[in-house]
Design a protein around this motif. Structure first.
Motif, PDB file in Angstrom:
ATOM      1  N   LEU A   1       0.831  -1.205   0.000  1.00 52.69           N
ATOM      2  CA  LEU A   1       0.000   0.000   0.000  1.00 52.69           C
ATOM      3  C   LEU A   1       0.864   1.253   0.000  1.00 52.69           C
ATOM      4  CD1 LEU A   1      -2.787   1.346   0.178  1.00 52.69           C
ATOM      5  CD2 LEU A   1      -2.661   1.111   2.675  1.00 52.69           C
ATOM      6  N   LYS A   2       1.907   1.258   0.808  1.00 51.89           N
ATOM      7  CA  LYS A   2       2.795   2.417   0.891  1.00 51.89           C
ATOM      8  C   LYS A   2       3.465   2.694  -0.455  1.00 51.89           C
ATOM      9  CE  LYS A   2       6.795   4.157   3.536  1.00 51.89           C
ATOM     10  NZ  LYS A   2       7.773   4.280   2.436  1.00 51.89           N
ATOM     11  N   GLY A   3       4.001   1.655  -1.082  1.00 50.97           N
ATOM     12  CA  GLY A   3       4.662   1.835  -2.371  1.00 50.97           C
ATOM     13  C   GLY A   3       3.703   2.271  -3.460  1.00 50.97           C
ATOM     14  N   PHE A   4       2.500   1.699  -3.446  1.00 49.09           N
ATOM     15  CA  PHE A   4       1.483   2.088  -4.418  1.00 49.09           C
ATOM     16  C   PHE A   4       1.126   3.561  -4.290  1.00 49.09           C
ATOM     17  CE2 PHE A   4      -3.078   2.973  -4.798  1.00 49.09           C
ATOM     18  CZ  PHE A   4      -3.240   2.844  -6.169  1.00 49.09           C
ATOM     19  N   LEU A   5       0.876   4.007  -3.061  1.00 44.02           N
ATOM     20  CA  LEU A   5       0.480   5.396  -2.839  1.00 44.02           C
ATOM     21  C   LEU A   5       1.582   6.368  -3.236  1.00 44.02           C
ATOM     22  CD1 LEU A   5      -1.355   4.947   0.588  1.00 44.02           C
ATOM     23  CD2 LEU A   5      -2.425   5.465  -1.623  1.00 44.02           C
ATOM     24  N   GLU A   6       2.822   5.987  -3.036  1.00 43.93           N
ATOM     25  CA  GLU A   6       3.954   6.830  -3.434  1.00 43.93           C
ATOM     26  C   GLU A   6       4.003   7.006  -4.954  1.00 43.93           C
ATOM     27  OE1 GLU A   6       7.109   5.600   0.145  1.00 43.93           O
ATOM     28  OE2 GLU A   6       7.301   4.756  -1.868  1.00 43.93           O
ATOM     29  N   ASP A   7       3.542   5.998  -5.666  1.00 39.94           N
ATOM     30  CA  ASP A   7       3.712   5.978  -7.120  1.00 39.94           C
ATOM     31  C   ASP A   7       2.438   6.296  -7.896  1.00 39.94           C
ATOM     32  OD1 ASP A   7       5.585   5.412  -9.301  1.00 39.94           O
ATOM     33  OD2 ASP A   7       4.332   3.670  -9.723  1.00 39.94           O
ATOM     34  N   TYR A   8       1.306   6.298  -7.243  1.00 37.73           N
ATOM     35  CA  TYR A   8       0.015   6.398  -7.921  1.00 37.73           C
ATOM     36  C   TYR A   8      -0.093   7.649  -8.789  1.00 37.73           C
ATOM     37  CZ  TYR A   8      -5.106   6.300  -8.455  1.00 37.73           C
ATOM     38  OH  TYR A   8      -6.379   6.271  -8.954  1.00 37.73           O
ATOM     39  N   ASN A   9      -0.394   7.436 -10.070  1.00 39.23           N
ATOM     40  CA  ASN A   9      -0.601   8.532 -11.019  1.00 39.23           C
ATOM     41  C   ASN A   9      -1.479   8.034 -12.149  1.00 39.23           C
ATOM     42  OD1 ASN A   9       1.192   7.803 -13.550  1.00 39.23           O
ATOM     43  ND2 ASN A   9       2.387   7.249 -11.729  1.00 39.23           N
ATOM     44  N   SER A  10      -2.074   8.954 -12.873  1.00 34.42           N
ATOM     45  CA  SER A  10      -3.057   8.582 -13.891  1.00 34.42           C
ATOM     46  C   SER A  10      -2.438   8.046 -15.174  1.00 34.42           C
ATOM     47  CB  SER A  10      -3.953   9.784 -14.216  1.00 34.42           C
ATOM     48  OG  SER A  10      -3.168  10.870 -14.692  1.00 34.42           O
ATOM     49  N   ASP A  11      -1.136   8.191 -15.335  1.00 34.90           N
ATOM     50  CA  ASP A  11      -0.484   7.667 -16.537  1.00 34.90           C
ATOM     51  C   ASP A  11      -0.171   6.176 -16.414  1.00 34.90           C
ATOM     52  OD1 ASP A  11      -0.458  10.107 -17.929  1.00 34.90           O
ATOM     53  OD2 ASP A  11       1.389  10.730 -16.918  1.00 34.90           O
ATOM     54  N   ASP A  12       0.245   5.763 -15.231  1.00 37.84           N
ATOM     55  CA  ASP A  12       0.677   4.380 -15.035  1.00 37.84           C
ATOM     56  C   ASP A  12      -0.390   3.501 -14.405  1.00 37.84           C
ATOM     57  OD1 ASP A  12       3.296   4.851 -16.035  1.00 37.84           O
ATOM     58  OD2 ASP A  12       3.825   5.767 -14.119  1.00 37.84           O
ATOM     59  N   TYR A  13      -1.392   4.122 -13.787  1.00 38.13           N
ATOM     60  CA  TYR A  13      -2.465   3.373 -13.139  1.00 38.13           C
ATOM     61  C   TYR A  13      -3.775   3.779 -13.803  1.00 38.13           C
ATOM     62  CZ  TYR A  13       1.210   2.369  -9.795  1.00 38.13           C
ATOM     63  OH  TYR A  13       2.381   1.953  -9.219  1.00 38.13           O
ATOM     64  N   ILE A  14      -4.311   2.871 -14.592  1.00 30.82           N
ATOM     65  CA  ILE A  14      -5.381   3.204 -15.528  1.00 30.82           C
ATOM     66  C   ILE A  14      -6.691   2.538 -15.121  1.00 30.82           C
ATOM     67  CG2 ILE A  14      -6.088   3.039 -17.946  1.00 30.82           C
ATOM     68  CD1 ILE A  14      -2.956   2.794 -18.498  1.00 30.82           C
ATOM     69  N   TYR A  15      -7.730   3.349 -15.115  1.00 29.17           N
ATOM     70  CA  TYR A  15      -9.057   2.818 -14.805  1.00 29.17           C
ATOM     71  C   TYR A  15      -9.678   2.187 -16.044  1.00 29.17           C
ATOM     72  CZ  TYR A  15     -14.124   2.781 -14.553  1.00 29.17           C
ATOM     73  OH  TYR A  15     -15.434   2.396 -14.637  1.00 29.17           O
ATOM     74  N   CYS A  16     -10.179   0.980 -15.878  1.00 29.56           N
ATOM     75  CA  CYS A  16     -11.028   0.373 -16.905  1.00 29.56           C
ATOM     76  C   CYS A  16     -11.686  -0.870 -16.325  1.00 29.56           C
ATOM     77  CB  CYS A  16     -10.256   0.043 -18.181  1.00 29.56           C
ATOM     78  SG  CYS A  16      -9.359  -1.499 -18.131  1.00 29.56           S
ATOM     79  N   GLU A  17     -12.663  -1.362 -17.040  1.00 29.77           N
ATOM     80  CA  GLU A  17     -13.380  -2.561 -16.626  1.00 29.77           C
ATOM     81  C   GLU A  17     -13.284  -3.609 -17.734  1.00 29.77           C
ATOM     82  OE1 GLU A  17     -17.394  -2.049 -15.115  1.00 29.77           O
ATOM     83  OE2 GLU A  17     -16.998   0.068 -14.736  1.00 29.77           O
ATOM     84  N   LEU A  18     -12.907  -4.813 -17.362  1.00 29.80           N
ATOM     85  CA  LEU A  18     -12.974  -5.916 -18.318  1.00 29.80           C
ATOM     86  C   LEU A  18     -14.437  -6.215 -18.611  1.00 29.80           C
ATOM     87  CD1 LEU A  18     -10.178  -8.301 -17.003  1.00 29.80           C
ATOM     88  CD2 LEU A  18     -10.291  -7.268 -19.270  1.00 29.80           C
ATOM     89  N   PRO A  19     -14.733  -6.707 -19.811  1.00 29.44           N
ATOM     90  CA  PRO A  19     -13.802  -7.312 -20.763  1.00 29.44           C
ATOM     91  C   PRO A  19     -13.245  -6.375 -21.837  1.00 29.44           C
ATOM     92  CG  PRO A  19     -16.043  -7.811 -21.421  1.00 29.44           C
ATOM     93  CD  PRO A  19     -16.137  -6.975 -20.172  1.00 29.44           C
ATOM     94  N   ASN A  20     -13.032  -5.122 -21.525  1.00 36.76           N
ATOM     95  CA  ASN A  20     -12.451  -4.199 -22.503  1.00 36.76           C
ATOM     96  C   ASN A  20     -11.219  -3.528 -21.919  1.00 36.76           C
ATOM     97  OD1 ASN A  20     -14.589  -4.401 -24.597  1.00 36.76           O
ATOM     98  ND2 ASN A  20     -15.876  -3.516 -23.001  1.00 36.76           N
ATOM     99  N   LEU A  21     -10.103  -3.630 -22.623  1.00 36.65           N
ATOM    100  CA  LEU A  21      -8.857  -3.000 -22.195  1.00 36.65           C
ATOM    101  C   LEU A  21      -8.446  -1.943 -23.219  1.00 36.65           C
ATOM    102  CD1 LEU A  21      -6.849  -6.166 -21.055  1.00 36.65           C
ATOM    103  CD2 LEU A  21      -7.809  -4.389 -19.577  1.00 36.65           C
TER     104      LEU A  21
END
Length: 228
Positions: free
Chosen positions: A109-129
């Motif tokens: 959780l700590k590492g994720f929060l340090e790195d979280y940004n909209s370029d590398d962490y993308i919102y979407c729902e399968l079955p579509n990528l």
């Protein structure tokens, strides 16, 4: 679909956990493009980026702001570790202690929060990528497919896995048992969807069940590798 964050258990995993889930070594990923779905509050993408490896995370929780995810992540961890007796039936060879199990979740959780940004962490729902055909060399998916075969039907499994194979040259899925490990006493202890997926996809892809060094749920130390 309207998503309510307070109804979601937000947890993540470290690179060390991914490495044993999927039999990975950093040096083997050099020069490759890696996609993690669902990435959750994991520090896997952060670790790969720190080592110069192109990596993206995808998850439905990424429609929310960092502070919202952090709040729910902390709340989830507090709930999990209020009573750890449920872990007594699990094997602790990797974690050794419940305290170390908790530390992996906190570090993730700590590492994720340090790195979280909209370029590398993308919102979407399968079955579509939202990616091009074969944009990635490797796609990793842990603790979603087969785990929730009582809630996500077979058509969702098949359609989503085919979509993952569209955007990646190789897909690895872990674990292969349902969340309750309900078939642990049976010879074929994997989710029935595993066998059906292999039967259907083997016409066009190579499918291999591979044993790993990680066994938390009993007899759940296997992942499914699918590639062309």
């Amino acid at each position: 679909m309207t998503l309510h964050l307070e109804n979601i258990a937000i947890t993540g995993r470290t690179f060390e956990e991914y490495s044993v889930f999927f039999d990975l070594k950093l040096q083997d990923l050099k020069g490759k493009k890696v996609l993690d779905y669902p990435s959750g509050a994991s520090s896997f993408v952060q670790t790969l980026k720190q080592n110069g490896i192109f990596s993206k995370g995808v998850d439905i929780i990424y429609e929310f702001y960092k502070d919202e995810i952090e709040k729910q992540g902390i709340k989830t961890l507090e709930k999990i570790y209020q009573n750890t007796s449920c872990m007594d039936a699990h094997k602790m060879d990797f974690y050794k202690t419940k305290e170390n199990h908790k530390k992996h979740k906190e570090d993730a959780l700590k590492g994720f929060l340090e790195d979280y940004n909209s370029d590398d962490y993308i919102y979407c729902e399968l079955p579509n990528l939202p990616f091009k055909n074969k944009e990635f060399d490797l796609l990793l998916s842990s603790h979603l497919f087969f785990v929730y075969d009582d809630r996500l039907d077979y058509d969702f499994h098949k359609g989503s896995i085919l979509e993952m194979l569209r955007v990646s040259k190789e897909v690895r899925l872990f674990p292969l048992v349902d969340i309750q490990n309900s078939k642990v006493l049976e010879e074929k202890n994997f989710s029935p969807f595993v066998y059906k997926i292999i039967e259907e996809l083997s016409k066009d892809f190579k499918c291999e069940i591979i044993k790993t060094d990680f066994e938390f749920q009993v007899k759940a130390n296997y992942y499914l590798k699918i590639f062309e």
